[in-house]
Write a protein that holds these residues in place. Sequence first.
Motif, PDB file in Angstrom:
ATOM      1  N   ILE A 754       0.820  -1.208   0.000  1.00  0.00           N
ATOM      2  CA  ILE A 754       0.000   0.000   0.000  1.00  0.00           C
ATOM      3  C   ILE A 754       0.857   1.261   0.000  1.00  0.00           C
ATOM      4  CG2 ILE A 754      -1.772   1.289   1.258  1.00  0.00           C
ATOM      5  CD1 ILE A 754      -2.856  -1.324   2.309  1.00  0.00           C
ATOM      6  N   SER A 755       1.943   1.246   0.773  1.00  0.00           N
ATOM      7  CA  SER A 755       2.759   2.464   0.895  1.00  0.00           C
ATOM      8  C   SER A 755       3.459   2.828  -0.415  1.00  0.00           C
ATOM      9  CB  SER A 755       3.799   2.303   2.009  1.00  0.00           C
ATOM     10  OG  SER A 755       4.749   1.303   1.681  1.00  0.00           O
ATOM     11  N   VAL A 756       3.782   1.807  -1.237  1.00  0.00           N
ATOM     12  CA  VAL A 756       4.455   2.139  -2.504  1.00  0.00           C
ATOM     13  C   VAL A 756       3.513   2.810  -3.486  1.00  0.00           C
ATOM     14  CG1 VAL A 756       6.105   0.248  -2.275  1.00  0.00           C
ATOM     15  CG2 VAL A 756       3.986  -0.121  -3.539  1.00  0.00           C
ATOM     16  N   ASP A 757       2.201   2.724  -3.237  1.00  0.00           N
ATOM     17  CA  ASP A 757       1.248   3.359  -4.154  1.00  0.00           C
ATOM     18  C   ASP A 757       1.532   4.844  -4.297  1.00  0.00           C
ATOM     19  OD1 ASP A 757       0.181   0.880  -4.228  1.00  0.00           O
ATOM     20  OD2 ASP A 757      -1.772   1.410  -3.377  1.00  0.00           O
ATOM     21  N   ASP A 758       1.671   5.518  -3.175  1.00  0.00           N
ATOM     22  CA  ASP A 758       1.914   6.960  -3.212  1.00  0.00           C
ATOM     23  C   ASP A 758       3.304   7.269  -3.761  1.00  0.00           C
ATOM     24  OD1 ASP A 758      -0.590   7.522  -2.240  1.00  0.00           O
ATOM     25  OD2 ASP A 758       0.043   7.578  -0.142  1.00  0.00           O
ATOM     26  N   THR A 759       4.253   6.376  -3.493  1.00  0.00           N
ATOM     27  CA  THR A 759       5.592   6.551  -4.061  1.00  0.00           C
ATOM     28  C   THR A 759       5.527   6.533  -5.579  1.00  0.00           C
ATOM     29  OG1 THR A 759       6.562   5.433  -2.138  1.00  0.00           O
ATOM     30  CG2 THR A 759       7.942   5.636  -4.102  1.00  0.00           C
ATOM     31  N   ILE A 760       4.766   5.605  -6.118  1.00  0.00           N
ATOM     32  CA  ILE A 760       4.608   5.513  -7.578  1.00  0.00           C
ATOM     33  C   ILE A 760       3.978   6.785  -8.131  1.00  0.00           C
ATOM     34  CG2 ILE A 760       3.306   4.340  -9.411  1.00  0.00           C
ATOM     35  CD1 ILE A 760       3.752   1.714  -7.885  1.00  0.00           C
ATOM     36  N   HIS A 761       2.900   7.237  -7.490  1.00  0.00           N
ATOM     37  CA  HIS A 761       2.225   8.444  -7.970  1.00  0.00           C
ATOM     38  C   HIS A 761       3.169   9.644  -7.936  1.00  0.00           C
ATOM     39  CE1 HIS A 761      -1.900   7.234  -8.691  1.00  0.00           C
ATOM     40  NE2 HIS A 761      -1.873   6.497  -7.597  1.00  0.00           N
ATOM     41  N   TYR A 762       3.966   9.770  -6.851  1.00  0.00           N
ATOM     42  CA  TYR A 762       4.834  10.940  -6.724  1.00  0.00           C
ATOM     43  C   TYR A 762       5.944  10.912  -7.767  1.00  0.00           C
ATOM     44  CZ  TYR A 762       7.322  14.802  -4.562  1.00  0.00           C
ATOM     45  OH  TYR A 762       7.934  16.017  -4.332  1.00  0.00           O
ATOM     46  N   ILE A 763       6.647   9.761  -7.898  1.00  0.00           N
ATOM     47  CA  ILE A 763       7.758   9.694  -8.852  1.00  0.00           C
ATOM     48  C   ILE A 763       7.249   9.813 -10.285  1.00  0.00           C
ATOM     49  CG2 ILE A 763       9.585   8.216  -9.758  1.00  0.00           C
ATOM     50  CD1 ILE A 763      10.032   7.123  -6.988  1.00  0.00           C
ATOM     51  N   HIS A 764       6.120   9.186 -10.564  1.00  0.00           N
ATOM     52  CA  HIS A 764       5.554   9.275 -11.914  1.00  0.00           C
ATOM     53  C   HIS A 764       5.258  10.732 -12.271  1.00  0.00           C
ATOM     54  CE1 HIS A 764       2.346   9.010 -15.012  1.00  0.00           C
ATOM     55  NE2 HIS A 764       3.073   8.003 -15.453  1.00  0.00           N
ATOM     56  N   ARG A 765       4.697  11.482 -11.320  1.00  0.00           N
ATOM     57  CA  ARG A 765       4.406  12.892 -11.565  1.00  0.00           C
ATOM     58  C   ARG A 765       5.698  13.701 -11.661  1.00  0.00           C
ATOM     59  NH1 ARG A 765      -0.337  15.655 -11.200  1.00  0.00           N
ATOM     60  NH2 ARG A 765      -0.040  17.730 -12.105  1.00  0.00           N
ATOM     61  N   PHE A 766       6.691  13.341 -10.847  1.00  0.00           N
ATOM     62  CA  PHE A 766       7.982  14.027 -10.864  1.00  0.00           C
ATOM     63  C   PHE A 766       8.623  13.877 -12.243  1.00  0.00           C
ATOM     64  CE2 PHE A 766      12.216  15.255  -9.663  1.00  0.00           C
ATOM     65  CZ  PHE A 766      12.056  16.040  -8.524  1.00  0.00           C
ATOM     66  N   GLN A 767       8.529  12.669 -12.813  1.00  0.00           N
ATOM     67  CA  GLN A 767       9.091  12.445 -14.141  1.00  0.00           C
ATOM     68  C   GLN A 767       8.404  13.315 -15.202  1.00  0.00           C
ATOM     69  OE1 GLN A 767       8.648   8.038 -14.185  1.00  0.00           O
ATOM     70  NE2 GLN A 767      10.791   8.007 -14.855  1.00  0.00           N
ATOM     71  N   LYS A 768       7.106  13.554 -15.052  1.00  0.00           N
ATOM     72  CA  LYS A 768       6.369  14.346 -16.038  1.00  0.00           C
ATOM     73  C   LYS A 768       6.632  15.845 -15.889  1.00  0.00           C
ATOM     74  CE  LYS A 768       4.740  10.779 -17.870  1.00  0.00           C
ATOM     75  NZ  LYS A 768       5.303  10.376 -19.170  1.00  0.00           N
ATOM     76  N   GLU A 769       6.854  16.257 -14.651  1.00  0.00           N
ATOM     77  CA  GLU A 769       7.041  17.689 -14.393  1.00  0.00           C
ATOM     78  C   GLU A 769       8.483  18.144 -14.621  1.00  0.00           C
ATOM     79  OE1 GLU A 769       4.847  19.963 -13.592  1.00  0.00           O
ATOM     80  OE2 GLU A 769       3.068  18.735 -13.234  1.00  0.00           O
ATOM     81  N   PHE A 770       9.447  17.283 -14.398  1.00  0.00           N
ATOM     82  CA  PHE A 770      10.852  17.689 -14.440  1.00  0.00           C
ATOM     83  C   PHE A 770      11.284  18.256 -15.793  1.00  0.00           C
ATOM     84  CE2 PHE A 770      15.421  16.706 -14.958  1.00  0.00           C
ATOM     85  CZ  PHE A 770      15.930  17.480 -13.922  1.00  0.00           C
ATOM     86  N   PRO A 771      10.876  17.686 -16.924  1.00  0.00           N
ATOM     87  CA  PRO A 771      11.339  18.242 -18.219  1.00  0.00           C
ATOM     88  C   PRO A 771      10.887  19.671 -18.481  1.00  0.00           C
ATOM     89  CG  PRO A 771      10.503  16.007 -18.505  1.00  0.00           C
ATOM     90  CD  PRO A 771      10.131  16.434 -17.126  1.00  0.00           C
ATOM     91  N   LEU A 772       9.915  20.188 -17.739  1.00  0.00           N
ATOM     92  CA  LEU A 772       9.427  21.544 -17.984  1.00  0.00           C
ATOM     93  C   LEU A 772      10.513  22.586 -17.756  1.00  0.00           C
ATOM     94  CD1 LEU A 772       5.853  21.365 -16.382  1.00  0.00           C
ATOM     95  CD2 LEU A 772       6.515  21.105 -18.789  1.00  0.00           C
TER      96      LEU A 772
END
Length: 851
Positions: A754-772
């Motif tokens: 369960i705890s890795v769920d939020d980790t996945i959401h955060y890193i996935h979003r981080f990957q999308k936002e970083f190239p900006l």
Amino acid sequence: MRLLFPTDLLYNNCINLLIYPGGKTHVKKNISTIYDSLVLKRPIVTIIVTLAVVGFFAWHIPDFKLDASGDSLVLENDADLYYHRLISERYETAEILVITYTAHTDLFATETLADLKELRNELKQLDGVDSVTTILDVPLIVSTGISLSDIANKDKLQTLEKSGLDKQTVINELTENPLYKGRLLSEDGRTTALLVNLPINQVYRNLLARRYKLREKKSLGQLSGQETVEFDEVSAAYRLNLTRLQNEENRLVEDVRQIIGNHREHADLYLGGVPMITTDMIAFIENDLLVFGVGVFIFLVITLSVIFRKPRWVALSLLCCGAAVVTMIGLLGMMDWRVTVISSNFISLMLILTMALTIHLIERYLEIHARNPEVNQRYLVLLTVQTIARPCFYTALTTAVAFISLVVSGIRPVIDFGVMMSIGLIVSFTLAFLLFPASVCLLNKDTSGAGEDFSNPFTMVFARITEHHGDKIIIMGLILTIISGIGIARLKVDNRFIDYFREKTEIFQGMSLIDRKLGGTTPLDLVIDFKFGETNNFEEEEFFEDDNGEDVEAKWFADVYTMEEIEAIHDYLDALPETGEVISLATLGKITSRLNDNIPLENYELAILHKKIPADIREMLVNPYVAEDITQARFTMRIIESGQQLGQKKLLANIKNFLVGEMGLAEEQIHFTNMYILYNNMLDSLFKSQIMTIGMVFLGIAVMFLILFRSVYLALIAIAKNILPVAMVLGLMGWLDISLDMMTITIASITIGISVDDTIHYIHRFQKEFPLDRNYLATMNRCHRSIGRAIFYTTITITIGFSILVMSNFIPTIYFGLFTGFAMLVALLGDLTLLPKLLVLCKPLGREGLI
């Protein structure tokens, strides 16, 4: 060329949602078009079809059943379980209900005995009661001067009810007769026991034995085609008979409770025994299902109302949650898949996890809506699904991996719980991505803006703490991990079944009283294979003549030397402080010696005794303790759990050392069995499988991370962050000296999943936002403003949802709720502080400033 993993194919085939804004490939556009055409363009059809499927499963809800049988507490494919069932078949004994009766006045007063007699007579009249044993009707042998030759003559046997014996004579009998001592009368003389003997259900026992043998062959891959058909038929017949037996026992227990309720003005009465425990465990499961379901439902309504402040989001979330739970309950009913104490919280878990999915959907929709207020509703929903489906799919998959890892436990209810929840996650994911998007498409866009402030949300507090105190966070994480590791080393599995229940429950009160005053609770059997010469079988026949000149064949156990060995073992077991009631063939030997002026019987006297002994005494004192066809003796004990001075392993080691060192037995002649062994085997298996389970979970999520993030670096960071909550929850249990049990042993793997769920959401979003802008701190701030809110809301929802479990009467469930909730809070703090600091520090996405 982009590498396509097998999981991507599964993702594409299962949900048809793999698309990102700006996606160029034909496959992505195709998938998006198909989803848009099937779900979003026809929302009413989608909702009707989906609810029709839900309705189909709802039709099977009446078939939903519960199970609290002994299989819930033992290790599947355990060699000791096979031996226990072998011994149970050989020395067949009936189930009993135990009623403790503590008189308000003198137990032997006339009015008290009259009430006791009335109670006994009422119990005898109940359907399903074979007989009732009380201090009123047991034969008084050692204190009445009866001779050994008179035992066979029932007319000469005296009882408290039929004779006018004085109180002290009766007390002497009940405290000195080894058959009654500590079993029918407490040491203080104030509490007695009524033993309600139930008839043996031979059909059920035969089905159980046959089912077990076929299941064993199936596990070895040795079932023939005909046996496969027979296994299915026997399993169905077994479940049917188990349901019928449980219903009969439930009715009997309720009838007994109603009767004893009418006698509480004269005494304090408690009900005990396996049938009562089974009945109450089922009642606990039913209560937990109701309380957890209603409690979590109310909590979710309140939480969603506070978070989003709009009825539409509350209603849509509850629609998804309700549909998922109804579908799963119906599925379990249709498959005759029974819920146990272990899996009784599956409804609350499904509500919580489904709610987490819907919160991510709502938050993503609101974020896109806030940034693109001019876009039409259908396209807003499509963009929401396109950008959130992939991380949600992988979070569901990793949580499913955590649950499915429980199959290594080897315990059927734990295995079923893991598989059940894995299927439940699939159901939740599917329904959330059908009902929610289709329903939102039917709603008008909400332009009020309530709950949609993404400019400076409260989660920015964590971002500022991470930015200014990141190094301290890492150091603190390392210190907590080390302290937790020391606590983990203190973990143990020694546990008392009596401690699984609240003190206010009748199970606890009855078991506690029986444990302290009437001979202990947990059964333990010692089985000895005696050897004579070079063979285990007594081959040399010996005959004596009785008083009538008839030949009497001596049984192998009708031997002075053998009886001395049996009595020596019996006396040692009886002297142990951990044992209460101890019964064996030596019990009969001690009684007959008392009747023979304390002189042990000779061989010929023993042979004649065993020939002429009445059938009812033989059934009580001989058949359950020796086998005539093989040289085997059985000693039954009840362990006093409330006063245990040694752990299980130490106690068994001491007994074995005595038998080997003092009695000269070989280790292969010594066997321990019954629930004291089987239950602790289950706990040992859980403890040993813990490392394997955690390893399997981490391996599974590592694969998920590699597939999703396409980076070993990111995968290692994600795993490192998720070690802390698991270490802290297990370490805290170790420091608090809380033993692992069949519920808390599952916390580690479930926490990871369960705890890795939020980790996945955060890193996935981080990957999308970083190239900006390729700026790690700026990316962290953007993530905290967006996905950080959803992470906070879902984790708080999960944490408070788990806290609902404290209302259970089953202590392991309470611990499970509290410690899993604690782990979720630790995971939340890690996701919003430690994880972003590791990303900023390690820079896994490359150097900054290179766009």
